[in-house]
Write a protein that holds these residues in place. Sequence first.
Motif, PDB file in Angstrom:
ATOM      1  N   VAL A 241       0.867  -1.186   0.000  1.00 37.11           N
ATOM      2  CA  VAL A 241       0.000   0.000   0.000  1.00 37.11           C
ATOM      3  C   VAL A 241       0.895   1.225   0.000  1.00 37.11           C
ATOM      4  CG1 VAL A 241      -1.783   1.279   1.269  1.00 37.11           C
ATOM      5  CG2 VAL A 241      -1.794  -1.225   1.316  1.00 37.11           C
ATOM      6  N   VAL A 242       0.535   2.225  -0.825  1.00 42.32           N
ATOM      7  CA  VAL A 242       1.253   3.500  -0.844  1.00 42.32           C
ATOM      8  C   VAL A 242       0.222   4.590  -0.597  1.00 42.32           C
ATOM      9  CG1 VAL A 242       2.785   5.024  -2.129  1.00 42.32           C
ATOM     10  CG2 VAL A 242       2.897   2.551  -2.511  1.00 42.32           C
ATOM     11  N   SER A 243       0.354   5.250   0.552  1.00 45.94           N
ATOM     12  CA  SER A 243      -0.605   6.274   0.982  1.00 45.94           C
ATOM     13  C   SER A 243      -0.086   7.668   0.634  1.00 45.94           C
ATOM     14  CB  SER A 243      -0.819   6.160   2.498  1.00 45.94           C
ATOM     15  OG  SER A 243      -1.583   7.235   2.970  1.00 45.94           O
ATOM     16  N   ASN A 244      -0.933   8.454  -0.039  1.00 48.84           N
ATOM     17  CA  ASN A 244      -0.577   9.819  -0.458  1.00 48.84           C
ATOM     18  C   ASN A 244      -1.711  10.768  -0.090  1.00 48.84           C
ATOM     19  OD1 ASN A 244       1.853   9.288  -2.479  1.00 48.84           O
ATOM     20  ND2 ASN A 244       0.320   7.715  -2.819  1.00 48.84           N
ATOM     21  N   SER A 245      -1.530  11.546   0.946  1.00 49.29           N
ATOM     22  CA  SER A 245      -2.534  12.549   1.323  1.00 49.29           C
ATOM     23  C   SER A 245      -2.027  13.923   0.915  1.00 49.29           C
ATOM     24  CB  SER A 245      -2.810  12.497   2.823  1.00 49.29           C
ATOM     25  OG  SER A 245      -3.485  11.322   3.152  1.00 49.29           O
ATOM     26  N   TRP A 246      -1.758  14.073  -0.365  1.00 49.41           N
ATOM     27  CA  TRP A 246      -1.201  15.316  -0.893  1.00 49.41           C
ATOM     28  C   TRP A 246      -1.545  15.421  -2.372  1.00 49.41           C
ATOM     29  CZ3 TRP A 246       2.137  14.655  -4.969  1.00 49.41           C
ATOM     30  CH2 TRP A 246       2.696  13.390  -5.117  1.00 49.41           C
TER      31      TRP A 246
ATOM     32  N   VAL B 189      -0.683  15.493 -14.298  1.00 57.18           N
ATOM     33  CA  VAL B 189       0.436  14.707 -13.787  1.00 57.18           C
ATOM     34  C   VAL B 189       1.426  14.472 -14.928  1.00 57.18           C
ATOM     35  CG1 VAL B 189       1.120  12.525 -12.744  1.00 57.18           C
ATOM     36  CG2 VAL B 189      -1.026  13.606 -12.075  1.00 57.18           C
ATOM     37  N   PRO B 190       2.687  14.883 -14.747  1.00 57.64           N
ATOM     38  CA  PRO B 190       3.686  14.640 -15.785  1.00 57.64           C
ATOM     39  C   PRO B 190       3.791  13.138 -16.091  1.00 57.64           C
ATOM     40  CG  PRO B 190       4.526  16.190 -14.168  1.00 57.64           C
ATOM     41  CD  PRO B 190       3.250  15.638 -13.613  1.00 57.64           C
ATOM     42  N   GLN B 191       4.002  12.798 -17.340  1.00 56.24           N
ATOM     43  CA  GLN B 191       3.985  11.399 -17.773  1.00 56.24           C
ATOM     44  C   GLN B 191       4.984  10.533 -17.020  1.00 56.24           C
ATOM     45  OE1 GLN B 191       1.586  10.139 -19.909  1.00 56.24           O
ATOM     46  NE2 GLN B 191       2.381   8.255 -18.995  1.00 56.24           N
ATOM     47  N   MET B 192       6.183  11.058 -16.730  1.00 58.48           N
ATOM     48  CA  MET B 192       7.175  10.250 -16.014  1.00 58.48           C
ATOM     49  C   MET B 192       6.699   9.904 -14.610  1.00 58.48           C
ATOM     50  SD  MET B 192      10.834  11.802 -17.251  1.00 58.48           S
ATOM     51  CE  MET B 192      11.760  10.617 -16.306  1.00 58.48           C
ATOM     52  N   LEU B 193       6.000  10.839 -13.951  1.00 53.60           N
ATOM     53  CA  LEU B 193       5.449  10.561 -12.625  1.00 53.60           C
ATOM     54  C   LEU B 193       4.286   9.579 -12.740  1.00 53.60           C
ATOM     55  CD1 LEU B 193       5.200  10.888  -9.608  1.00 53.60           C
ATOM     56  CD2 LEU B 193       3.978  13.063 -10.006  1.00 53.60           C
ATOM     57  N   ALA B 194       3.424   9.783 -13.720  1.00 50.87           N
ATOM     58  CA  ALA B 194       2.309   8.854 -13.936  1.00 50.87           C
ATOM     59  C   ALA B 194       2.840   7.439 -14.169  1.00 50.87           C
ATOM     60  CB  ALA B 194       1.451   9.310 -15.111  1.00 50.87           C
ATOM     61  N   ASP B 195       3.909   7.325 -14.928  1.00 50.55           N
ATOM     62  CA  ASP B 195       4.507   6.015 -15.192  1.00 50.55           C
ATOM     63  C   ASP B 195       5.058   5.392 -13.909  1.00 50.55           C
ATOM     64  OD1 ASP B 195       3.878   6.335 -17.865  1.00 50.55           O
ATOM     65  OD2 ASP B 195       5.930   6.877 -18.475  1.00 50.55           O
ATOM     66  N   ALA B 196       5.679   6.203 -13.057  1.00 47.11           N
ATOM     67  CA  ALA B 196       6.232   5.696 -11.789  1.00 47.11           C
ATOM     68  C   ALA B 196       5.112   5.187 -10.880  1.00 47.11           C
ATOM     69  CB  ALA B 196       7.039   6.787 -11.090  1.00 47.11           C
ATOM     70  N   ILE B 197       4.008   5.923 -10.822  1.00 54.97           N
ATOM     71  CA  ILE B 197       2.863   5.509 -10.001  1.00 54.97           C
ATOM     72  C   ILE B 197       2.252   4.226 -10.571  1.00 54.97           C
ATOM     73  CG2 ILE B 197       0.529   6.145  -9.262  1.00 54.97           C
ATOM     74  CD1 ILE B 197       1.563   9.106  -9.305  1.00 54.97           C
ATOM     75  N   THR B 198       2.055   4.197 -11.881  1.00 54.52           N
ATOM     76  CA  THR B 198       1.469   3.020 -12.533  1.00 54.52           C
ATOM     77  C   THR B 198       2.355   1.802 -12.354  1.00 54.52           C
ATOM     78  OG1 THR B 198       0.352   4.423 -14.137  1.00 54.52           O
ATOM     79  CG2 THR B 198       0.637   2.113 -14.743  1.00 54.52           C
ATOM     80  N   ASN B 199       3.664   1.997 -12.385  1.00 52.88           N
ATOM     81  CA  ASN B 199       4.599   0.901 -12.191  1.00 52.88           C
ATOM     82  C   ASN B 199       4.412   0.256 -10.815  1.00 52.88           C
ATOM     83  OD1 ASN B 199       6.648  -0.715 -13.236  1.00 52.88           O
ATOM     84  ND2 ASN B 199       8.258   0.559 -12.363  1.00 52.88           N
TER      85      ASN B 199
ATOM     86  N   LYS C  29       2.317  -8.587  -7.523  1.00 56.15           N
ATOM     87  CA  LYS C  29       0.854  -8.675  -7.450  1.00 56.15           C
ATOM     88  C   LYS C  29       0.193  -7.332  -7.729  1.00 56.15           C
ATOM     89  CE  LYS C  29       1.533 -10.776  -3.479  1.00 56.15           C
ATOM     90  NZ  LYS C  29       1.338 -11.266  -2.143  1.00 56.15           N
ATOM     91  N   GLY C  30       0.967  -6.266  -7.591  1.00 60.90           N
ATOM     92  CA  GLY C  30       0.417  -4.921  -7.744  1.00 60.90           C
ATOM     93  C   GLY C  30       0.081  -4.326  -6.390  1.00 60.90           C
ATOM     94  N   ALA C  31       0.497  -3.098  -6.166  1.00 59.16           N
ATOM     95  CA  ALA C  31       0.253  -2.414  -4.898  1.00 59.16           C
ATOM     96  C   ALA C  31      -0.986  -1.524  -5.004  1.00 59.16           C
ATOM     97  CB  ALA C  31       1.466  -1.565  -4.517  1.00 59.16           C
ATOM     98  N   LEU C  32      -1.603  -1.278  -3.882  1.00 55.19           N
ATOM     99  CA  LEU C  32      -2.720  -0.349  -3.798  1.00 55.19           C
ATOM    100  C   LEU C  32      -2.126   1.045  -3.601  1.00 55.19           C
ATOM    101  CD1 LEU C  32      -5.785   0.097  -3.594  1.00 55.19           C
ATOM    102  CD2 LEU C  32      -5.578  -0.371  -1.149  1.00 55.19           C
ATOM    103  N   VAL C  33      -2.333   1.940  -4.553  1.00 57.48           N
ATOM    104  CA  VAL C  33      -1.803   3.303  -4.473  1.00 57.48           C
ATOM    105  C   VAL C  33      -2.986   4.229  -4.238  1.00 57.48           C
ATOM    106  CG1 VAL C  33      -0.512   5.117  -5.649  1.00 57.48           C
ATOM    107  CG2 VAL C  33       0.086   2.717  -6.040  1.00 57.48           C
TER     108      VAL C  33
END
Length: 194
Positions: A150-155, A163-173, A182-186
Amino acid sequence: REAAPNLYLPRHTTSLPFTPNDPQFPGQWFFENLHMEDAWGITLGDTKTTIVVIDTGCDLTHPDLAPKLDPGIDVVDGDSDPSPDQSMSGSEHGTACAGLAGAATNNGVGVAGACPACRLRCVRLITDAAIPIADDIAAFAFALQVDAAVVSNSWGFSEPTPVPQMLADAITNVFDIGAGGKGALVLFAMGNDD
């Protein structure tokens, strides 16, 4: 093709609700809305589950967090100390978010955490100054590296910004291949203004 009776069968949980003894638990009204006492009666989580809290950093000495914390990072200063900058307004936000996610629970101290058995790692990303997108990407790379479930982001960005594509790619990864493939819950908070 297959045919079978569509039976209506009653169901029940296999355990009784669990109510923690943390003194501030009665004020955590949101857990009542989520039926957490019933959920805790089934499981308190798993120590193999890691929650990464990306925020202002965490108070590493907090009695509800210290026994639950594994090493984190500070992507702002580029070091391994995710402690908050005490001179920053709202510096306690990351500590509060980490507590809600996984504070030590039923220890007679502070609050209850949603996943009491889970492990926590904190990332300091939020600061008063503008920081480069590379820091955001580094935060998600860390979550992937430590195998977060799990990755929690309250920001969010202060101004509406795509969202810049490189950041979107990092989150999607992290979402796709985190948690051992298995994939994390972001999770991202929706904000306090509806």
